[in-house]
Design an enzyme around this catalytic site. Structure first.
Site, PDB file in Angstrom:
ATOM      1  N   SER A  12      46.856  61.282  61.070  1.00 29.00           N
ATOM      2  CA  SER A  12      45.471  61.749  61.216  1.00 29.00           C
ATOM      3  C   SER A  12      44.950  62.327  59.899  1.00 29.00           C
ATOM      4  O   SER A  12      43.766  62.168  59.577  1.00 29.00           O
ATOM      5  CB  SER A  12      45.346  62.761  62.356  1.00 29.00           C
ATOM      6  OG  SER A  12      45.990  63.969  62.033  1.00 29.00           O
ATOM      7  N   ASN A  13      45.813  62.957  59.113  1.00 31.28           N
ATOM      8  CA  ASN A  13      45.368  63.452  57.799  1.00 31.28           C
ATOM      9  C   ASN A  13      45.094  62.300  56.841  1.00 31.28           C
ATOM     10  O   ASN A  13      44.173  62.366  56.031  1.00 31.28           O
ATOM     11  CB  ASN A  13      46.403  64.413  57.205  1.00 31.28           C
ATOM     12  CG  ASN A  13      46.292  65.788  57.819  1.00 31.28           C
ATOM     13  OD1 ASN A  13      45.383  66.545  57.504  1.00 31.28           O
ATOM     14  ND2 ASN A  13      47.191  66.093  58.743  1.00 31.28           N
ATOM     15  N   MET A  89      58.108  63.076  56.028  1.00 32.00           N
ATOM     16  CA  MET A  89      59.207  63.884  56.550  1.00 32.00           C
ATOM     17  C   MET A  89      60.459  63.823  55.667  1.00 32.00           C
ATOM     18  O   MET A  89      61.577  63.769  56.174  1.00 32.00           O
ATOM     19  CB  MET A  89      59.536  63.464  57.985  1.00 32.00           C
ATOM     20  CG  MET A  89      58.352  63.626  58.937  1.00 32.00           C
ATOM     21  SD  MET A  89      57.591  65.277  58.895  1.00 32.00           S
ATOM     22  CE  MET A  89      58.803  66.181  59.844  1.00 32.00           C
ATOM     23  N   HIS A 108      50.398  71.910  55.184  1.00 30.10           N
ATOM     24  CA  HIS A 108      51.358  72.467  56.145  1.00 30.10           C
ATOM     25  C   HIS A 108      50.603  73.301  57.189  1.00 30.10           C
ATOM     26  O   HIS A 108      49.725  74.094  56.826  1.00 30.10           O
ATOM     27  CB  HIS A 108      52.388  73.321  55.406  1.00 30.10           C
ATOM     28  CG  HIS A 108      53.454  73.836  56.317  1.00 30.10           C
ATOM     29  ND1 HIS A 108      54.484  73.057  56.781  1.00 30.10           N
ATOM     30  CD2 HIS A 108      53.614  75.059  56.895  1.00 30.10           C
ATOM     31  CE1 HIS A 108      55.243  73.764  57.587  1.00 30.10           C
ATOM     32  NE2 HIS A 108      54.738  74.980  57.674  1.00 30.10           N
TER      33      HIS A 108
HETATM   34  C1  GRF Z   1      50.305  67.863  59.895  1.00 29.95           C
HETATM   35  O1  GRF Z   1      50.301  68.920  60.810  1.00 29.95           O
HETATM   36  C2  GRF Z   1      50.684  68.344  58.531  1.00 29.95           C
HETATM   37  O2  GRF Z   1      50.251  69.652  58.270  1.00 29.95           O
HETATM   38  C3  GRF Z   1      52.187  68.296  58.570  1.00 29.95           C
HETATM   39  O3  GRF Z   1      52.486  67.134  59.299  1.00 29.95           O
HETATM   40  C4  GRF Z   1      51.426  66.865  60.201  1.00 29.95           C
HETATM   41  C5  GRF Z   1      50.993  65.454  59.997  1.00 29.95           C
HETATM   42  O4  GRF Z   1      50.040  65.053  60.958  1.00 29.95           O
HETATM   43  N1  GRF Z   1      52.753  68.310  57.236  1.00 29.95           N
HETATM   44  P1  GRF Z   1      49.322  63.646  60.821  1.00 29.95           P
HETATM   45  O5  GRF Z   1      50.421  62.593  60.770  1.00 29.95           O
HETATM   46  O6  GRF Z   1      48.499  63.650  59.573  1.00 29.95           O
HETATM   47  O7  GRF Z   1      48.487  63.489  62.060  1.00 29.95           O
END
Ligand code: GRF
Length: 185
Positions: A12-13, A89, A108
């Protein structure tokens, strides 16, 4: 500015950053996705948005050094100015961080240094704190550590569940990540 987004999961980011680029809210000319999980939903998001995907599976390499060398070699084609980690990850090695010194950032879901690690939202709820938030920071050699670029807090309501808090945190992340990039470019 050429932007590489590293992600392993939902993305989503990633989508929020691609949208910010399209809407010219951040000054990136080129975006590439680096992903270590071929089955991750972020890959579908990238294909739909017609973004170049570099897929590099850790299992295909004998060592982390070889895995990272493959990423470095493939990124070398694109003259990348900034790497934005968005749910990637894996820890990057000190050599990788040095190569892209001050050009790797991470988002984060907590007010770092509080609640490092993969379960930051759940950990904040379990700790019964009143506030948590989101941090965008430069990456150094420790996990969820390095100089903060932007931080914003969110109140944890008494009625919050993991799901409701996660939703508000993700919405905040999607606003904050483009803003943080604008602070450095
Ligand atoms: C987010 O909460 C970010 O802060 C963390 O991992 C998550 C990733 O979410 N590092 P997405 O895959 O971007 O939805």
């Amino acid at each position: 500015m050429n932007l590489a987004i590293f992600a392993s999961g939902n993305g989503s980011n990633f989508t929020a950053l691609v949208k910010a680029v399209k809407e010219k809210k951040i000054k990136a000319k080129f975006v590439v996705l680096v992903c270590d999980k071929p089955e991750a939903f972020v890959v579908k998001r990238a294909q739909k948005a017609k973004i170049t995907v570099i897929l590099v599976k850790r299992e295909d390499f004998a060592s982390r050094a070889d895995f990272e060398a493959a990423i470095i070699q493939r990124l070398g084609n694109y003259k990348i100015d900034l790497i934005a980690l968005a749910g990637f990850m894996r820890m990057l090695s000190p050599g990788f961080v040095k190569l892209y010194r001050n050009r790797i950032i991470n988002i984060h879901p907590s007010l770092l240094p509080a609640f490092k690690g993969a379960h930051a939202i759940r950990d904040a709820i379990e700790a019964k704190v009143s506030f948590t938030g989101v941090t965008v920071h430069f990456v150094d050699n420790q996990m969820d550590h390095g100089p903060a670029i932007l931080q914003k807090q969110i109140k944890i309501k008494r009625t919050d569940t993991l799901n409701s808090l996660e939703k508000r945190i993700h919405t905040l992340e999607h606003e904050l990540y483009p803003q943080a990039i604008n602070k450095i470019f």
